[in-house]
Design an enzyme around this catalytic site. Structure first.
Site, PDB file in Angstrom:
ATOM      1  N   ASP A   1      64.752  37.957  34.350  1.00 42.25           N
ATOM      2  CA  ASP A   1      65.820  36.977  34.502  1.00 42.25           C
ATOM      3  C   ASP A   1      66.103  36.459  33.087  1.00 42.25           C
ATOM      4  O   ASP A   1      65.285  36.617  32.186  1.00 42.25           O
ATOM      5  CB  ASP A   1      65.331  35.860  35.443  1.00 42.25           C
TER       6      ASP A   1
ATOM      7  N   CYS B   1      46.407  35.834  60.484  1.00 38.53           N
ATOM      8  CA  CYS B   1      46.756  36.925  59.570  1.00 38.53           C
ATOM      9  C   CYS B   1      45.525  37.814  59.401  1.00 38.53           C
ATOM     10  O   CYS B   1      44.401  37.341  59.521  1.00 38.53           O
ATOM     11  CB  CYS B   1      47.179  36.314  58.237  1.00 38.53           C
TER      12      CYS B   1
ATOM     13  N   CYS C   1      45.123  39.866  56.566  1.00 36.01           N
ATOM     14  CA  CYS C   1      45.021  40.355  55.188  1.00 36.01           C
ATOM     15  C   CYS C   1      43.573  40.172  54.725  1.00 36.01           C
ATOM     16  O   CYS C   1      42.799  39.462  55.369  1.00 36.01           O
ATOM     17  CB  CYS C   1      46.013  39.601  54.286  1.00 36.01           C
TER      18      CYS C   1
ATOM     19  N   CYS D   1      42.345  36.553  54.588  1.00 41.96           N
ATOM     20  CA  CYS D   1      42.190  35.873  55.877  1.00 41.96           C
ATOM     21  C   CYS D   1      41.130  36.540  56.752  1.00 41.96           C
ATOM     22  O   CYS D   1      40.612  35.927  57.682  1.00 41.96           O
ATOM     23  CB  CYS D   1      43.532  35.824  56.602  1.00 41.96           C
TER      24      CYS D   1
HETATM   25 ZN   LIG Z   1      46.371  36.423  55.105  1.00 37.86          ZN
END
Ligand SMILES: [Zn+2]
Length: 538
Positions: free
Chosen positions: A87, A274, A276, A279
C-alpha cells in the site's frame, strides 16, 4: 493479462493472479504486516499457516527502513518469499490528512524494493466528506493514475489503481470508469473501512456493485480493509477477489477472537468453537493465562486460521455452485448482512447477466431472499422474452407444483393429462398444461427438464413474498397469453393469492374457472370440467 478465472458462481470468481514471485489463487486474504512490529513473523505465516501472499505498507517502510529496504528488497527484509503487495500511504492520508512523500517518490520506491503488487498514492475519500471534496479525491487519484505510465520503469510489477468516491455512488461509478480506461492490472475499492466498522453493509453493496458495473470485468477487485471473515461470503459473491486484513492483529491485541459468524471476547469464551492448532491445543483459560505477547500471537494466529478457513469454504462453494446457499446461511449471523443481501434486489439484472448459465448443482430455495438469485431472474427473463405456448393450445390448465420432479412424470400431472386424453382424445392437444411453482412461476410441462426447473428443492409452504411473486408471474402470463379459457387449480399452500390476483386481469374475452385440488380430484367435479372442456373444444 495477470488474472485468469477458473470457476464462477453469482459474481464470484475463483481465479489466479500471476505475479513475479509466484501465482496466487483468488479470492485471497493478504494479512497486513507492519515492517516494524510483527505479531506473527511472515516466515511463520508462510510455513505454519500456508500464507502465500501478504501486504505491507511502502510508506511506513520508506519512513522506517528507507534505503535498507531499497537495497535488500522487501522480500528479504520481511523474510517472506511469497507475493507481496504494498500500500502506498493513502491510509495515512486518511488518518493524518497528509504524508510527506510525493506520488512519484512512492512509485519509484515500490519499484526499488521490488514489490510484486504496488499501489499508486491515491487520495482516499473519507466517509464524512462533502461531495465537493469527494470529487477532488476522485480527480486527484485519476490524475496520479494517469501519471504512472510516465514514472514507472519496471514491467514485472502489477499496479493497483484505487477507485474513490466513497458514499457518492455517481462518483464511484465515474472513478471506476475513468481508471478502468488506464492500463492497470488490479483495481481496489478505496476507503470502505468506516463502513465496515459501522456495519453499513448495504452501503458497501452499493459501492462494490457500482465499482464492478463500471470497471473492466476482467480485472481483479481488491476490497481495502475488509479483514473480517464474517463478511467474506458477501464480498466474494459480489465479485471482490482480494482482501487485506490488519484486523487479525488489531483484534488479537484487543483480546478479540474472530469467527466466521462474528467476534467474541477471549474472557467470555468457555470453549473455542474452532479446530485450528491453537484452539485444539489450548483451552480459553490456557490462552488467557499466557504471557501477553504469546497470548496476542496465539489469538492472531487463530484469527488468521479462521479467516483462511472461511475463504476455503467460500472457494469450495464456488466450485460446487453453492455460493448463494452458503451466503444465505452466512448472512443470518448478523442482521446488517441480511439487510445487505436485501439490497441486491436493485442489482438483480446485473447479477443475472454476469453469472454462469449452468452449474453442477441444483438450487436450494429457502425464502423470498432467493428471488433475486440469477437463476430465478434468468428464468423470468427468458420465459417472458422467448417462450410462446404451442399454437394449437386453446385452453390453459394451470396446476400447482406437484411433489415430484420433473413435473410431467408426477402422478398429479399424469392423471390429469391421461384423463383429458381419454375423455377428449380428438382434441387433447388443445390443452396446454402448465404448473406454477416456487420460485420460478409458470412452468410449461415441455420445459420442465430445463435446468434448474427440475433441479431445485424448496421449503414448503413458500413464504408470503415468494407466493406473491409466483402469483404475479401467473397473472402476467395469463394476461399476455392467447388462451381465453383457463382452468386454474389451486391448493391451500397458495392461500388464494393466485386466484385473487388472476381475477383482476382485465380481459373481456377471458374466462377463468378456479378449482380447488379436492375439486380437481373429485370425479364428479372433474366430469363437469371435462364436459365443459368438451363443449368448448367442439
Ligand atoms: Zn482457532
Amino acid at each position: 493479462m495477470c488474472f485468469e478465472v477458473r470457476s464462477r458462481d453469482v459474481l464470484a470468481r475463483l481465479g489466479r493472479i500471476k505475479a513475479k514471485s509466484g501465482t496466487i489463487e483468488t479470492p485471497i486474504l493478504l494479512p497486513v504486516v507492519n515492517p516494524a512490529v510483527q505479531l506473527i513473523p511472515p516466515q511463520t505465516m508462510s510455513k505454519e499457516l500456508g500464507c502465500k501472499a501478504l501486504m505491507t505498507n511502502a510508506y511506513i517502510l520508506l519512513k522506517q527502513k528507507g534505503e535498507e529496504a531499497a537495497v535488500s528488497e522487501v522480500h528479504k527484509l520481511l523474510d517472506f518469499d511469497g507475493v507481496i503487495m504494498t500500500d502506498s500511504g493513502a491510509y495515512q492520508i486518511l488518518v493524518y490528512g497528509k504524508v510527506d512523500v510525493s506520488p512519484t517518490e512512492i512509485v519509484q520506491y515500490q519499484e526499488q524494493i521490488s514489490t510484486d503488487i504496488a499501489t499508486i498514492l491515491d487520495i482516499p475519500t473519507s466517509w464524512r466528506t462533502t461531495k465537493e471534496d469527494a470529487k477532488h479525491t476522485v480527480e486527484e487519484t485519476l490524475k496520479r493514475a494517469k501519471q504512472l505510465a510516465r514514472i514507472k520503469r519496471r514491467d514485472d510489477v502489477l499496479w493497483v489503481a484505487p477507485i474513490q468516491g466513497g458514499r457518492y455512488l455517481d462518483l464511484v461509478g465515474y472513478s471506476a470508469k475513468q481508471v478502468g480506461k488506464l492500463p492497470f492490472d488490479i483495481h481496489a475499492l478505496g476507503s470502505p473501512t468506516t463502513i465496515m466498522e459501522q456495519y453499513l453493509f448495504d452501503t458497501l453493496v452499493d459501492m462494490i456493485l457500482t465499482a464492478k458495473m463500471n470497471m473492466p470485468p476482467q480485472r481483479p477487485l481488491h476490497l481495502f480493509g475488509a479483514g473480517h471473515p464474517f463478511m467474506f461470503a458477501l464480498a466474494v459473491t459480489l465479485g471482490c477477489d482480494i482482501f487485506d486484513s490488519a484486523a487479525y492483529a488489531i483484534y488479537a491485541r484487543q483480546e478479540r477472537y474472530m469467527t466466521e459468524y462474528g467476534t467474541s471476547r477471549l474472557n467470555e469464551l468457555e470453549y473455542f468453537p474452532c479446530s485450528c492448532p491453537i484452539c485444539t491445543r489450548n483451552t480459553p483459560i490456557d490462552v488467557k493465562d499466557m504471557p501477553l505477547i504469546e497470548k496476542h500471537e496465539a489469538l492472531a494466529k487463530h484469527n488468521l486460521y479462521t479467516s483462511f478457513a472461511e475463504l476455503k469454504r467460500v472457494k469450495q462453494a464456488i466450485i460446487e455452485g453453492r455460493l448463494w446457499e452458503y451466503l444465505e446461511a452466512r448472512i443470518h449471523t448478523h442482521p446488517t448482512l441480511l439487510q445487505a443481501v436485501k439490497r441486491l434486489k436493485k442489482y438483480k439484472k446485473y447479477m443475472e447477466r454476469h453469472s454462469p448459465a449452468t452449474k453442477r448443482s441444483g438450487l436450494f430455495f429457502f425464502n423470498g431472499l432467493g428471488l433475486v438469485r440469477p437463476e430465478v431472474v434468468r428464468y423470468k427473463k427468458l420465459f417472458e422474452e422467448r417462450y410462446s405456448a404451442p399454437k394449437e393450445a386453446e385452453i390453459l390448465v394451470l396446476m400447482p407444483q406437484p411433489s415430484k420432479r420433473p413435473f410431467h412424470v408426477s402422478r398429479e400431472v399424469n392423471g390429469l393429462a391421461r384423463r383429458l386424453q381419454q375423455e377428449i382424445p380428438e382434441k387433447h392437444t388443445c390443452f396446454h398444461i402448465c404448473v406454477y411453482a416456487a420460485p420460478f412461476g409458470v412452468i410449461p410441462l415441455e420445459l420442465d427438464e430445463v435446468y434448474p426447473l427440475s433441479q431445485h428443492e424448496i421449503a414448503v409452504p413458500p413464504d408470503l413474498e415468494t407466493i406473491e411473486y409466483v402469483a404475479e408471474q401467473v397473472k402476467n402470463y395469463i394476461a399476455a397469453s392467447s388462451h381465453n379459457k383457463v382452468f386454474l387449480i389451486e391448493d391451500t399452500v397458495w392461500k388464494d393469492k393466485i386466484s385473487a390476483l388472476c381475477r383482476r386481469i382485465k380481459r373481456k374475452d377471458l374466462s377463468i374457472t378456479v378449482l380447488s385440488v379436492e375439486e380437481a380430484l373429485n370425479d364428479k367435479v372433474l366430469n363437469d370440467v371435462v364436459e365443459t372442456l368438451q363443449k368448448s373444444v367442439v
